[in-house]
Motif scaffolding. Structure first.
Motif, PDB file in Angstrom:
ATOM      1  N   PHE A  78       0.803  -1.218   0.000  1.00 49.06           N
ATOM      2  CA  PHE A  78       0.000   0.000   0.000  1.00 49.06           C
ATOM      3  C   PHE A  78       0.841   1.276   0.000  1.00 49.06           C
ATOM      4  O   PHE A  78       0.533   2.227  -0.724  1.00 49.06           O
ATOM      5  CB  PHE A  78      -0.980  -0.009   1.176  1.00 49.06           C
ATOM      6  CG  PHE A  78      -2.137  -0.942   0.973  1.00 49.06           C
ATOM      7  CD1 PHE A  78      -3.213  -0.567   0.196  1.00 49.06           C
ATOM      8  CD2 PHE A  78      -2.141  -2.204   1.542  1.00 49.06           C
ATOM      9  CE1 PHE A  78      -4.281  -1.426  -0.023  1.00 49.06           C
ATOM     10  CE2 PHE A  78      -3.204  -3.077   1.335  1.00 49.06           C
ATOM     11  CZ  PHE A  78      -4.277  -2.689   0.554  1.00 49.06           C
ATOM     12  N   LYS A  79       1.924   1.306   0.786  1.00 46.09           N
ATOM     13  CA  LYS A  79       2.734   2.524   0.855  1.00 46.09           C
ATOM     14  C   LYS A  79       3.598   2.736  -0.381  1.00 46.09           C
ATOM     15  O   LYS A  79       3.868   3.878  -0.771  1.00 46.09           O
ATOM     16  CB  LYS A  79       3.634   2.506   2.099  1.00 46.09           C
ATOM     17  CG  LYS A  79       2.951   2.936   3.387  1.00 46.09           C
ATOM     18  CD  LYS A  79       3.988   3.172   4.490  1.00 46.09           C
ATOM     19  CE  LYS A  79       3.330   3.700   5.753  1.00 46.09           C
ATOM     20  NZ  LYS A  79       4.325   3.972   6.825  1.00 46.09           N
ATOM     21  N   LEU A  80       4.030   1.619  -0.980  1.00 42.46           N
ATOM     22  CA  LEU A  80       4.942   1.737  -2.114  1.00 42.46           C
ATOM     23  C   LEU A  80       4.284   1.332  -3.441  1.00 42.46           C
ATOM     24  O   LEU A  80       4.182   2.143  -4.353  1.00 42.46           O
ATOM     25  CB  LEU A  80       6.205   0.907  -1.869  1.00 42.46           C
ATOM     26  CG  LEU A  80       7.079   1.328  -0.685  1.00 42.46           C
ATOM     27  CD1 LEU A  80       8.297   0.426  -0.568  1.00 42.46           C
ATOM     28  CD2 LEU A  80       7.511   2.791  -0.803  1.00 42.46           C
ATOM     29  N   HIS A  84       2.763   3.890  -5.956  1.00 43.78           N
ATOM     30  CA  HIS A  84       3.576   4.067  -7.163  1.00 43.78           C
ATOM     31  C   HIS A  84       2.692   4.002  -8.409  1.00 43.78           C
ATOM     32  O   HIS A  84       2.865   4.788  -9.357  1.00 43.78           O
ATOM     33  CB  HIS A  84       4.648   2.987  -7.217  1.00 43.78           C
ATOM     34  CG  HIS A  84       5.787   3.315  -8.127  1.00 43.78           C
ATOM     35  ND1 HIS A  84       6.678   2.371  -8.556  1.00 43.78           N
ATOM     36  CD2 HIS A  84       6.188   4.486  -8.698  1.00 43.78           C
ATOM     37  CE1 HIS A  84       7.580   2.930  -9.343  1.00 43.78           C
ATOM     38  NE2 HIS A  84       7.299   4.218  -9.450  1.00 43.78           N
ATOM     39  N   ALA A  85       1.732   3.074  -8.424  1.00 46.51           N
ATOM     40  CA  ALA A  85       0.820   2.956  -9.558  1.00 46.51           C
ATOM     41  C   ALA A  85      -0.089   4.173  -9.679  1.00 46.51           C
ATOM     42  O   ALA A  85      -0.481   4.559 -10.788  1.00 46.51           O
ATOM     43  CB  ALA A  85      -0.007   1.677  -9.428  1.00 46.51           C
ATOM     44  N   GLU A  86      -0.417   4.779  -8.552  1.00 49.80           N
ATOM     45  CA  GLU A  86      -1.232   6.001  -8.600  1.00 49.80           C
ATOM     46  C   GLU A  86      -0.431   7.162  -9.184  1.00 49.80           C
ATOM     47  O   GLU A  86      -0.965   7.994  -9.924  1.00 49.80           O
ATOM     48  CB  GLU A  86      -1.726   6.347  -7.192  1.00 49.80           C
ATOM     49  CG  GLU A  86      -2.782   5.366  -6.674  1.00 49.80           C
ATOM     50  CD  GLU A  86      -3.118   5.577  -5.203  1.00 49.80           C
ATOM     51  OE1 GLU A  86      -2.421   6.390  -4.552  1.00 49.80           O
ATOM     52  OE2 GLU A  86      -4.061   4.924  -4.711  1.00 49.80           O
ATOM     53  N   VAL A  94       0.783  -4.104 -13.377  1.00 52.09           N
ATOM     54  CA  VAL A  94       1.869  -4.808 -12.696  1.00 52.09           C
ATOM     55  C   VAL A  94       1.583  -4.919 -11.204  1.00 52.09           C
ATOM     56  O   VAL A  94       1.738  -5.979 -10.596  1.00 52.09           O
ATOM     57  CB  VAL A  94       3.208  -4.072 -12.935  1.00 52.09           C
ATOM     58  CG1 VAL A  94       4.332  -4.758 -12.163  1.00 52.09           C
ATOM     59  CG2 VAL A  94       3.530  -4.029 -14.413  1.00 52.09           C
ATOM     60  N   VAL A  95       1.154  -3.822 -10.609  1.00 48.43           N
ATOM     61  CA  VAL A  95       0.865  -3.804  -9.179  1.00 48.43           C
ATOM     62  C   VAL A  95      -0.363  -4.657  -8.861  1.00 48.43           C
ATOM     63  O   VAL A  95      -0.395  -5.358  -7.850  1.00 48.43           O
ATOM     64  CB  VAL A  95       0.693  -2.348  -8.684  1.00 48.43           C
ATOM     65  CG1 VAL A  95       0.140  -2.303  -7.273  1.00 48.43           C
ATOM     66  CG2 VAL A  95       2.040  -1.623  -8.750  1.00 48.43           C
ATOM     67  N   GLY A 339      10.889   7.794  -3.276  1.00 48.25           N
ATOM     68  CA  GLY A 339      10.346   9.152  -3.222  1.00 48.25           C
ATOM     69  C   GLY A 339       9.118   9.333  -4.092  1.00 48.25           C
ATOM     70  O   GLY A 339       8.248  10.152  -3.781  1.00 48.25           O
ATOM     71  N   VAL A 340       9.018   8.563  -5.193  1.00 49.09           N
ATOM     72  CA  VAL A 340       7.855   8.705  -6.088  1.00 49.09           C
ATOM     73  C   VAL A 340       6.577   8.265  -5.383  1.00 49.09           C
ATOM     74  O   VAL A 340       5.628   9.049  -5.264  1.00 49.09           O
ATOM     75  CB  VAL A 340       8.076   7.942  -7.407  1.00 49.09           C
ATOM     76  CG1 VAL A 340       6.828   8.026  -8.288  1.00 49.09           C
ATOM     77  CG2 VAL A 340       9.292   8.497  -8.150  1.00 49.09           C
ATOM     78  N   PRO A 341       6.473   7.018  -4.896  1.00 46.42           N
ATOM     79  CA  PRO A 341       5.231   6.639  -4.202  1.00 46.42           C
ATOM     80  C   PRO A 341       5.016   7.389  -2.895  1.00 46.42           C
ATOM     81  O   PRO A 341       3.865   7.593  -2.479  1.00 46.42           O
ATOM     82  CB  PRO A 341       5.406   5.139  -3.939  1.00 46.42           C
ATOM     83  CG  PRO A 341       6.865   4.897  -4.003  1.00 46.42           C
ATOM     84  CD  PRO A 341       7.388   5.861  -5.009  1.00 46.42           C
TER      85      PRO A 341
END
Length: 454
Positions: A78-80, A84-86, A94-95, A339-341
């Motif tokens: 959920f955190k990564l 990340h997909a959002e 993939v997620v 840093g992205v997610p």
């Protein structure tokens, strides 16, 4: 000139579109599996328990039953992964595919992104009885990325039909359930960049245990004398459903056999002694560490203690191979792509390992598309040097120690200790993962002594 620029822009757009539409899990056909069934097509583990209580109790204590609910898996997902997909929608399929192995029923039911574990949905059943015993085949020659063929219904597939007919379902014996490929369908994984980010079953295939026909099941589902069902027959070789692996301290303890010896036994301050550590993988049929290698960290620590109790840390000698800098502990930062997610611009990362600087690390680093070391396997575009210990492999490490002039004369005890973490400590701390997930576990140790004269 304007025409040339327009063609260039159009070409870039076409390439981007092709990239996005080709960005999927290799070996997994989302159209065939995701949303193909409903939860009601699958029995609950508790339903199976009514006849198979021993198997249920074993499974319920294993990581198979926690593949979706386990604290690090939840945090990572959920955190990564989801975040990340959002931020980058091209990762969405993939997620979603993470669930194909962590909670297959949710994936098959199209329940993605599944509810969080605290909501108590059927996604919490993780890798349940029905998931494995409804698998009737594998697509293709290589098992990976949940490329199993599953068929819900009253027919269950197993390694043995049994002597007594079940009153509840039909049993068909398959070679697959006595094959390591059923394990490889989830324990081998390619990233969307075509990189093998999990290869445990493939490591087994390439190693000596495959030649000796010692299967994954021999160690992770050891057989014993027991009934496979309450009303069934007692078999001398029934497969337990323990699935004990890297999260089981008893499994990790003693994996690597260590010995340390000096090149001389008597010395004096100012002289140089070279210690050699022998590390032999006596226990695993695959490399150590294996599985989520981006998370795992194994390191070898050597230190000396003199008669006065003074401690001297001895760094490993460099061997000079390409990529060695990732196998020697430092204070370097890594994992900047988190840093992205996490929504942090220009994220500096966290410390790469947080183990004593100069210690030898047995790992294989994962790199994101920008060449930065990553903990996010779905964002892995390349791999670094594979400096893990293979099955029945022996690695030698040397430690050159120049005795300080202030060393206390007498017996100098030198100890080699190997440690294992399920998760890199700085990542665990930063993401607020429970400490048990990154607590250092002693794998093995050995010590030797030399005499120091005044």
């Amino acid at each position: 000139m304007k025409k040339a620029v327009s063609i260039s822009i159009l070409s870039t757009i076409i390439l981007l579109v092709l990239f996005i539409f080709s960005f999927k899990l290799p070996g997994a056909d989302e159209g065939d599996k995701k949303g193909a069934f409903k939860y009601k097509d699958f029995q609950t583990p508790e339903y199976c328990q009514s006849c198979h209580n021993d198997f249920y109790q074993q499974w319920s204590q294993s990581m198979m039953s926690q593949a979706y609910t386990h604290h690090w898996d939840e945090i990572e997902y959920f955190k990564l992964a989801v975040a990340h997909a959002e931020a980058k929608p091209e990762f969405k399929e993939v997620v979603d595919g993470c669930n194909g192995c962590h909670t297959p029923m949710a994936y098959l039911a199209g329940d993605v992104t599944p509810p969080r574990p605290e909501e108590g949905s059927r996604a919490n059943e993780s890798v349940s009885c029905e998931v494995c015993h409804l698998i009737k085949g594998i697509e293709g020659d290589t098992a990976y990325n949940f490329n199993w063929v599953i068929e819900p219904g009253q027919t269950k597939y197993s390694s043995r039909k049994g002597e007594i007919e079940s009153p509840d379902h039909t049993i068909i014996a398959t070679d697959l359930h006595s094959d390591t490929k059923i394990c490889g369908s989830c324990h081998n994984e390619k990233s969307p960049f075509g990189v093998w980010v999990k290869s445990t079953q493939l490591e087994w295939e390439e190693g000596p245990y495959a030649d000796a026909d010692v299967l994954c099941q021999e160690c992770h589902m050891p057989d014993t004398e027991m009934k496979t069902a309450k009303m069934g027959t007692t078999y001398p070789d029934a497969r337990t459903h323990l699935f004990n692996g890297g999260h089981d301290p008893g499994k990790v303890n003693g994996t690597i056999e260590l010995r340390i010896q000096p090149d001389i036994r008597e010395t004096e301050p100012g002289e140089v002694v070279v210690f050699t550590v022998t590390a032999f993988n006596q226990k695993t049929g695959h490399k150590f560490p294996t599985g989520s290698v981006e998370d795992r960290i194994v390191w070898l620590h050597v230190e000396a203690e003199d008669e006065a109790g003074n401690i001297y840390h001895i760094p490993v000698d460099k061997k000079g191979f390409e990529g060695e800098e990732y196998t020697i502990a430092s204070d370097a930062l890594a994992y900047q792509d988190m840093g992205v997610p996490l929504g942090i611009e220009n994220f500096e990362g966290v410390r790469r390992e947080d183990v004593p600087i100069g210690d030898r690390i047995f790992r294989m680093p994962y790199f994101d598309p920008e060449g930065r070391m990553t903990i996010m396997q779905w964002n892995t575009a390349s791999l670094g040097v594979d400096y893990r210990i293979g099955p029945r492999e022996t690695k030698l490490e040397t430690y050159t120690f120049e005795l300080p002039f202030e060393v206390e004369p007498g017996q100098l005890k030198v100890k080699a200790e190997m440690y294992y973490r399920l998760l890199v400590k700085p990542v665990g701390e930063y993401l607020e993962v429970p400490e048990e997930e990154y607590r250092a576990q002693l794998v093995n140790s050995h010590s030797t002594e030399i005499t120091v004269y005044p």
